[in-house]
Design an enzyme around this catalytic site. Structure first.
Site, PDB file in Angstrom:
ATOM      1  N   SER A   6     -36.038 -14.640  -4.657  1.00 23.31           N
ATOM      2  CA  SER A   6     -36.952 -14.626  -6.123  1.00 23.31           C
ATOM      3  C   SER A   6     -36.030 -15.332  -7.132  1.00 23.31           C
ATOM      4  CB  SER A   6     -37.260 -13.134  -6.465  1.00 23.31           C
ATOM      5  OG  SER A   6     -37.484 -13.109  -7.884  1.00 23.31           O
ATOM      6  N   HIS A  29     -39.792 -17.487  -4.379  1.00 23.83           N
ATOM      7  CA  HIS A  29     -40.806 -16.596  -4.924  1.00 23.83           C
ATOM      8  C   HIS A  29     -40.518 -16.681  -6.403  1.00 23.83           C
ATOM      9  CE1 HIS A  29     -42.361 -12.378  -4.718  1.00 23.83           C
ATOM     10  NE2 HIS A  29     -41.806 -12.284  -5.680  1.00 23.83           N
ATOM     11  N   ASP A  31     -41.832 -14.876 -10.020  1.00 30.75           N
ATOM     12  CA  ASP A  31     -42.401 -13.613 -10.719  1.00 30.75           C
ATOM     13  C   ASP A  31     -42.771 -14.145 -12.055  1.00 30.75           C
ATOM     14  OD1 ASP A  31     -41.577 -11.679  -8.638  1.00 30.75           O
ATOM     15  OD2 ASP A  31     -39.741 -12.186  -9.038  1.00 30.75           O
ATOM     16  N   MET A  33     -44.684 -12.484 -15.017  1.00 27.68           N
ATOM     17  CA  MET A  33     -44.954 -11.157 -15.564  1.00 27.68           C
ATOM     18  C   MET A  33     -45.452 -11.393 -17.290  1.00 27.68           C
ATOM     19  SD  MET A  33     -41.515  -9.173 -14.453  1.00 27.68           S
ATOM     20  CE  MET A  33     -40.803  -9.349 -13.156  1.00 27.68           C
ATOM     21  N   HIS A  62     -45.973 -14.590  -7.635  1.00 30.82           N
ATOM     22  CA  HIS A  62     -46.226 -13.321  -7.706  1.00 30.82           C
ATOM     23  C   HIS A  62     -46.522 -12.871  -9.032  1.00 30.82           C
ATOM     24  CE1 HIS A  62     -44.284  -9.055  -7.361  1.00 30.82           C
ATOM     25  NE2 HIS A  62     -45.701  -8.881  -7.292  1.00 30.82           N
ATOM     26  N   MET A  64     -47.691 -10.680 -11.845  1.00 27.68           N
ATOM     27  CA  MET A  64     -47.609  -9.306 -12.140  1.00 27.68           C
ATOM     28  C   MET A  64     -48.385  -9.452 -13.623  1.00 27.68           C
ATOM     29  SD  MET A  64     -43.868  -8.354 -10.808  1.00 27.68           S
ATOM     30  CE  MET A  64     -43.555 -10.033 -10.511  1.00 27.68           C
ATOM     31  N   MET A 133     -44.729  -3.390  -2.413  1.00 30.58           N
ATOM     32  CA  MET A 133     -43.410  -3.293  -3.365  1.00 30.58           C
ATOM     33  C   MET A 133     -42.555  -2.120  -2.935  1.00 30.58           C
ATOM     34  SD  MET A 133     -43.886  -5.877  -5.424  1.00 30.58           S
ATOM     35  CE  MET A 133     -42.556  -5.283  -6.457  1.00 30.58           C
ATOM     36  N   GLY A 138     -41.176  -5.362 -12.194  1.00 27.13           N
ATOM     37  CA  GLY A 138     -40.897  -5.592 -13.436  1.00 27.13           C
ATOM     38  C   GLY A 138     -39.521  -6.247 -13.651  1.00 27.13           C
ATOM     39  N   GLY A 141     -32.828  -6.622  -9.338  1.00 28.45           N
ATOM     40  CA  GLY A 141     -31.696  -5.631  -9.146  1.00 28.45           C
ATOM     41  C   GLY A 141     -32.042  -4.013  -9.312  1.00 28.45           C
ATOM     42  N   ASP A 171     -40.889  -6.737  -1.175  1.00 34.31           N
ATOM     43  CA  ASP A 171     -39.998  -7.362  -2.535  1.00 34.31           C
ATOM     44  C   ASP A 171     -39.524  -6.126  -3.332  1.00 34.31           C
ATOM     45  OD1 ASP A 171     -39.462  -8.629  -4.750  1.00 34.31           O
ATOM     46  OD2 ASP A 171     -41.712  -8.993  -5.323  1.00 34.31           O
ATOM     47  N   SER A 194     -31.786 -10.631  -6.318  1.00 33.76           N
ATOM     48  CA  SER A 194     -30.104 -10.624  -6.623  1.00 33.76           C
ATOM     49  C   SER A 194     -29.354 -10.723  -5.315  1.00 33.76           C
ATOM     50  CB  SER A 194     -30.018  -9.067  -7.181  1.00 33.76           C
ATOM     51  OG  SER A 194     -30.815  -8.150  -6.645  1.00 33.76           O
TER      52      SER A 194
HETATM   53  C1  DX5 Z   1     -39.608  -7.354  -9.198  1.00 29.69           C
HETATM   54  C2  DX5 Z   1     -39.834  -8.588  -8.556  1.00 29.69           C
HETATM   55  C3  DX5 Z   1     -39.123  -9.060  -7.783  1.00 29.69           C
HETATM   56  C4  DX5 Z   1     -37.722  -9.139  -8.054  1.00 29.69           C
HETATM   57  C5  DX5 Z   1     -36.767  -8.750  -6.794  1.00 29.69           C
HETATM   58  O1  DX5 Z   1     -40.852  -6.783  -9.989  1.00 29.69           O
HETATM   59  O2  DX5 Z   1     -41.237  -8.681  -8.231  1.00 29.69           O
HETATM   60  O3  DX5 Z   1     -39.440 -10.257  -7.141  1.00 29.69           O
HETATM   61  O4  DX5 Z   1     -37.020 -10.131  -8.383  1.00 29.69           O
HETATM   62  O5  DX5 Z   1     -35.487  -8.639  -7.213  1.00 29.69           O
HETATM   63  P1  DX5 Z   1     -34.370  -7.923  -6.401  1.00 29.69           P
HETATM   64  O6  DX5 Z   1     -34.486  -8.509  -4.895  1.00 29.69           O
HETATM   65  O7  DX5 Z   1     -33.227  -7.906  -7.111  1.00 29.69           O
HETATM   66  O8  DX5 Z   1     -34.743  -6.426  -6.432  1.00 29.69           O
HETATM   67 ZN    ZN Z   2     -41.629 -10.394  -6.916  1.00 34.63          ZN
END
Ligand code: DX5
Ligand code: ZN
Length: 218
Positions: A6, A29, A31, A33, A62, A64, A133, A138, A141, A171, A194
């Protein structure tokens, strides 16, 4: 067993170079949002189009966002090879999945931790992937939610019954410490933010995660 780092944990001022760090991964990936479906705002279609133009690997978008019925098809039309919408936000998920496929993308449905899979099992024929999930969407880390593993098993069993090639993605909080239980439960596409971008050598982290997943394949 595929790894999809990601870029949420990457340096947003240098995204082309950050994609170059993970060129051995299976997917990038991304994200998206909208500050409505989740309490965070990242990037949208113009940035995704710019990423598509320079990415050495396919893009796993992805979304959101609210109203994916309206906004998601454009990501497929732009060339994202996989587009994931949240079923909680979709009005007509089956219709949306079909539209994504017709636009040339793999169609994927995401479930938040509090969302059960059973009510949506009948959508499987129109899907290429289910995203379970393992954190509240959101933010990167966050801590891995092991209590989502029964849902991964449930989706794996349903996919087996249904037949066909439907991938299961996890994820959130996926790392060297947590990827094995995901693989054992039946996941085969692993998002890691992360754990990859926080590593000194992102490409090495990708290879290590893939090797761990392979040895714990369900
Ligand atoms: C969270 C995202 C993830 C996020 C994962 O809402 O959809 O893709 O980047 O990050 P880590 O791997 O750090 O949990
Ligand atoms: Zn994601």
């Amino acid at each position: 067993m595929q790894i999809s780092p990601s870029i949420l944990s990457a340096d947003f001022a240098n995204l082309e170079a950050e994609l170059g760090r993970i060129s051995n991964a299976d997917w990038a990936h991304v994200d998206v949002m909208d500050a409505h479906f989740v309490p965070n705002l990242t990037l949208g279609l113009p940035v995704v189009e710019a990423l598509l133009a320079v990415s050495p690997i396919p893009i796993d978008a992805h979304l959101m966002i609210e109203d994916p019925d309206r906004w998601a098809p454009a990501y497929a039309e732009a060339g994202c090879q996989s587009v994931t919408f949240h079923v909680e936000a979709a009005r007509e998920p089956r219709e949306l999945a079909r539209t994504l496929r017709a636009a040339g993308a793999r169609a994927s449905m995401a479930l938040k931790p509090g969302t059960a899979f059973a009510p949506y099992e009948d959508l499987l024929p129109d899907l290429d992937m289910v995203l379970v999930m393992t954190v509240e969407p959101g933010f990167g880390g966050q801590s891995f939610m092991a209590d989502q593993m029964p849902k991964v098993r449930q989706v794996r069993e349903a996919v087996r019954r249904h037949g066909g090639e439907i991938w299961i993605q996890v994820d959130g909080g996926v790392s060297a410490d947590t990827i094995e239980q995901c693989a054992e439960a039946g996941a085969d596409v692993f998002v890691a933010g992360s754990a990859v971008y926080g590593a000194e050598d992102a490409a090495v982290a990708v290879d290590e995660l893939r090797a761990l997943a392979l040895t714990h394949r369900h």
